[in-house]
Design an enzyme around this catalytic site. Structure first.
Site, PDB file in Angstrom:
ATOM      1  N   THR A 328      16.467  15.628 -14.159  1.00 35.76           N
ATOM      2  CA  THR A 328      17.000  14.219 -13.545  1.00 35.76           C
ATOM      3  C   THR A 328      17.855  13.482 -14.594  1.00 35.76           C
ATOM      4  O   THR A 328      17.827  13.743 -15.542  1.00 35.76           O
ATOM      5  CB  THR A 328      15.615  13.701 -13.236  1.00 35.76           C
ATOM      6  OG1 THR A 328      15.142  13.025 -14.504  1.00 35.76           O
ATOM      7  CG2 THR A 328      14.702  14.316 -12.499  1.00 35.76           C
ATOM      8  N   ASP A 329      18.647  12.927 -13.875  1.00 39.98           N
ATOM      9  CA  ASP A 329      19.209  11.666 -14.726  1.00 39.98           C
ATOM     10  C   ASP A 329      17.988  10.859 -15.137  1.00 39.98           C
ATOM     11  O   ASP A 329      16.866  10.769 -14.570  1.00 39.98           O
ATOM     12  CB  ASP A 329      20.365  10.944 -13.857  1.00 39.98           C
ATOM     13  CG  ASP A 329      21.143  10.169 -15.001  1.00 39.98           C
ATOM     14  OD1 ASP A 329      21.171  10.107 -16.023  1.00 39.98           O
ATOM     15  OD2 ASP A 329      22.508   9.833 -14.358  1.00 39.98           O
ATOM     16  N   ALA A 330      18.327   9.973 -15.938  1.00 40.42           N
ATOM     17  CA  ALA A 330      17.165   8.866 -16.273  1.00 40.42           C
ATOM     18  C   ALA A 330      16.405   8.294 -15.283  1.00 40.42           C
ATOM     19  O   ALA A 330      17.130   7.784 -14.523  1.00 40.42           O
ATOM     20  CB  ALA A 330      17.658   8.174 -17.306  1.00 40.42           C
ATOM     21  N   LEU A 331      15.171   8.552 -15.209  1.00 38.31           N
ATOM     22  CA  LEU A 331      14.341   8.024 -14.186  1.00 38.31           C
ATOM     23  C   LEU A 331      13.970   6.417 -14.284  1.00 38.31           C
ATOM     24  O   LEU A 331      13.728   5.693 -13.368  1.00 38.31           O
ATOM     25  CB  LEU A 331      12.955   8.793 -13.945  1.00 38.31           C
ATOM     26  CG  LEU A 331      13.188  10.067 -13.599  1.00 38.31           C
ATOM     27  CD1 LEU A 331      11.706  10.946 -13.522  1.00 38.31           C
ATOM     28  CD2 LEU A 331      13.945  10.104 -12.243  1.00 38.31           C
TER      29      LEU A 331
END
Length: 642
Positions: A328-331
């Site tokens: 994921t991109d930063a959550l």
């Protein structure tokens, strides 16, 4: 002493965990606060945390009022975080600019992180990641910097994939020497939106075919150096005007456009370069998935790609046949955090098909560590419930672990070298002369002439007085270095020694009578412009969303220079003194300034650094001055339409 964890197979974990649902946490023991079941350990393996800041307790009491107030940068691994890595078995660590000071320090930090990981129950090394794209996103300033993807795109008509290969190979070689085994690069978003604040010059350009060719070359070069490459941001972040750090962008392309533009570079790289990792985008794509979710505030919204099973599992994994790591991109970005709780975000992205949840939980204080342990347990419990309900298959969970283990085995080697040997090797590699020369070569190849009203090339023999207009002292020193480098070779020694140079440095200065006289007396004015759309990605992420980011003072400073630059250029026109604008940054934002100059040269994402001789150097300024005085040709071609 550390507890012993009973490791059982994932297939038997679910029933075992259910029978242990009432198991009490083993708190209040400094080295054995929690017992994690095998399934909980495996959940933690699928998370990657940042350690930008940490504020230890003092005399058993918190040193800051709350986590949000902690700004103590982690450059040395604190014992508390080392213990957290060991006890939790977390799968990865993301490093930022705050974590890197110099080469020996970075090597020591990554060494200590891996030693803590090897003491965990899993005894596996960590994926240590960094955003080192080059250009505007580069976390370690003392590495070789390079001008960024749009500069590489500008070099493509003349040099093909040469610089994508050379630049990314050097970046990866230096990262590997530092102990960093995963680069969050390359960006393969096709930049078709001039108002895109977060991608912009991070893109190779607007041509899907060109982005695909350069992206695949970058992946191969990175992974050839033993570092995992990360294609981002799937399924494409190029046509947005919203920064996903601050909101939830939406792309309304039809499926044909998505296939031919947005997905094309990803599909090409999957087929030709075998990327180890692909990063998701917190972005809505109704043509790919128009299902809705109810946000934590009760609002109904289209599901973002990071949480979309149709996009990750069905499109990327099945249709596009990708079998690497989906991260994921930063959550903690607003594109997710505004709509999902921390726990929901991890569970939803795992169910969607992601293997690795990046930055799902902030650890800034000892209390946060305890909360993180609880967080792992809550995510595991929720995930088990969703497996029981049939929303998710245990086999998929096991497959994600297998992928992570396989890529760790392929790319992460803990060879037993001493720390001293690792530092010595890194110091030989980081920013060595050949790498710095390659950085200058890219700047030379990318420099692009946007405008020339019969002014260039400029005859150096006609110059007796130069006038510089710059934003700050560092730019002044770099421009002086670049001009001296060229003119000292072109002019007779006596003429060079007698050359008169005046300058206007913005800040508190205003355009007064003195400035007017200097422009009037000059043979030519060189004005610099560093212009880009502000995004949190430049700084690092959501931790930078503080009162100081985008503050009135900062905005006023930018407006002040914009204003005085226009004043100076307008004065040059009125006084008939030729003005050359040397711009770096976004080509989309230059127009309002370029109409005031006789010539405009663009350097894209230039950087300024101090070399071993303490000279202040800008590769872009060096390339620009060489073009201005006919020592080089501007062969760069804009990879985007203005």
């Amino acid at each position: 002493m550390l507890f012993t964890v009973l490791v059982i197979s994932a297939s038997t974990t679910l029933s075992a965990c259910q029978s242990q649902a009432t198991e009490k946490n083993m708190k209040n023991n400094s080295s054995n606060r929690y017992h994690f079941t095998s399934f909980e350990q495996q959940v933690a393996e699928r998370m990657s945390l940042d350690i930008r800041y940490f504020c230890a307790d003092i005399d058993g009491k918190p040193s800051v009022p709350s986590s949000k107030h902690c700004r103590a940068a982690v450059s040395k691994l604190p014992p508390e975080l080392a213990e957290m890595i060991t006890l939790s078995g977390v799968g990865g660590i993301v490093l930022f600019a705050e974590n890197v000071v110099d080469t020996p320090q970075v090597v020591t930090l990554t060494h200590d992180i891996q030693q803590a990981a090897l003491k965990s129950a899993q005894t596996k090394p960590l994926i240590i990641s960094m955003d080192q794209e080059g250009g505007r996103v580069a976390r370690f300033a003392k590495m070789t910097g390079f001008a960024g993807n749009m500069a590489i795109g500008a070099s493509y008509p003349e040099h093909g994939t040469h610089f994508a290969t050379q630049v990314n190979g050097i970046i990866a070689k230096e990262l590997n020497a530092l102990g960093i085994n995963n680069n969050y690069a390359p960006v393969v978003d096709v930049n078709t939106n001039a108002e895109n604040p977060v991608i912009n010059t991070r893109s190779f350009g607007e041509s899907p075919e060109q982005v695909a060719a350069l992206g695949a070359s970058a992946v191969k070069a990175i992974q050839l150096q033993g570092v995992m490459a990360t294609l981002k941001h799937f399924p494409g972040h190029g046509d947005t005007h919203v920064d996903s750090h601050l909101g939830l962008p939406r792309v309304d392309h039809d499926r044909a456009t998505i296939d031919s533009v947005d997905l094309a570079p990803f599909a090409w790289a999957i087929k030709h370069a075998n990327p180890a990792m692909i990063m998701t985008a917190h972005i809505q794509y109704p043509a790919l998935d128009n299902s809705v979710f109810v946000s934590k505030s009760g609002e109904k919204l289209i599901r973002p790609a990071t949480m979309s099973r149709k996009i990750l599992a069905e499109l990327l994994r099945e249709e596009m046949a990708y079998d690497g790591i989906i991260a994921t991109d930063a959550l903690d970005m607003a594109g997710v955090a505004h709509f999902f709780s921390e726990e929901e975000a991890v569970v939803e992205t795992f169910i969607a098909g992601a293997d690795l949840a990046v930055m799902p939980f902030k650890v800034r204080t000892p209390e946060d560590i305890d909360n993180f342990y609880q967080f792992i347990k809550m995510v595991a419990k929720d995930l088990q419930q969703r497996i029981t309900l049939g929303d998710y298959q245990l086999a998929e969970f096991e497959q994600s672990l297998s992928r992570l283990h396989a890529y760790k085995k392929q790319y992460i080697e803990i060879d037993g070298s001493s720390l001293a040997d690792k530092i010595a090797l890194a110091e030989k590699v980081i920013a060595k002369t050949a790498h710095i020369n390659a950085e200058q070569a890219l700047a030379n190849a990318a420099v692009t002439l946007l405008k020339n009203k019969k002014l260039l090339p400029f005859n150096a023999a006609e110059i007796t007085k130069l006038h510089f207009v710059v934003a700050n002292q560092q730019e002044l020193l770099a421009l002086q270095y670049a001009s001296n480098k060229v003119l000292s070779k072109l002019l007779p020694a006596k003429q060079f020694a007698e050359l008169n140079v005046s300058y206007f440095v913005a800040g508190d200065n205003t355009v007064d009578e003195s400035a007017i006289k200097q422009i009037k007396a000059a043979d030519v004015v060189f004005a610099t412009l560093d212009i880009k759309m502000a995004s949190l990605v430049d700084l690092g992420g959501m931790d930078d969303l503080t009162p100081s980011y985008g503050s009135k003072a900062q905005q006023q400073q930018k407006l002040t220079y914009a204003s005085v630059l226009k004043q100076n250029l307008s004065l040059a026109n009125e006084l008939q003194t030729p003005a050359i604008l040397i711009a770096k940054g976004s080509p989309f934002l230059v127009e309002e300034y370029s109409k005031l100059a006789k010539a405009v040269i663009l350097n894209f994402d230039d950087r300024i650094y101090v070399d071993k001789d303490q000279s202040v150097i800008s590769p872009g300024f060096n390339a620009s001055l060489a073009v201005i005085f006919n020592q080089a040709e501007a062969k760069g071609k804009l990879p985007v339409s203005l």
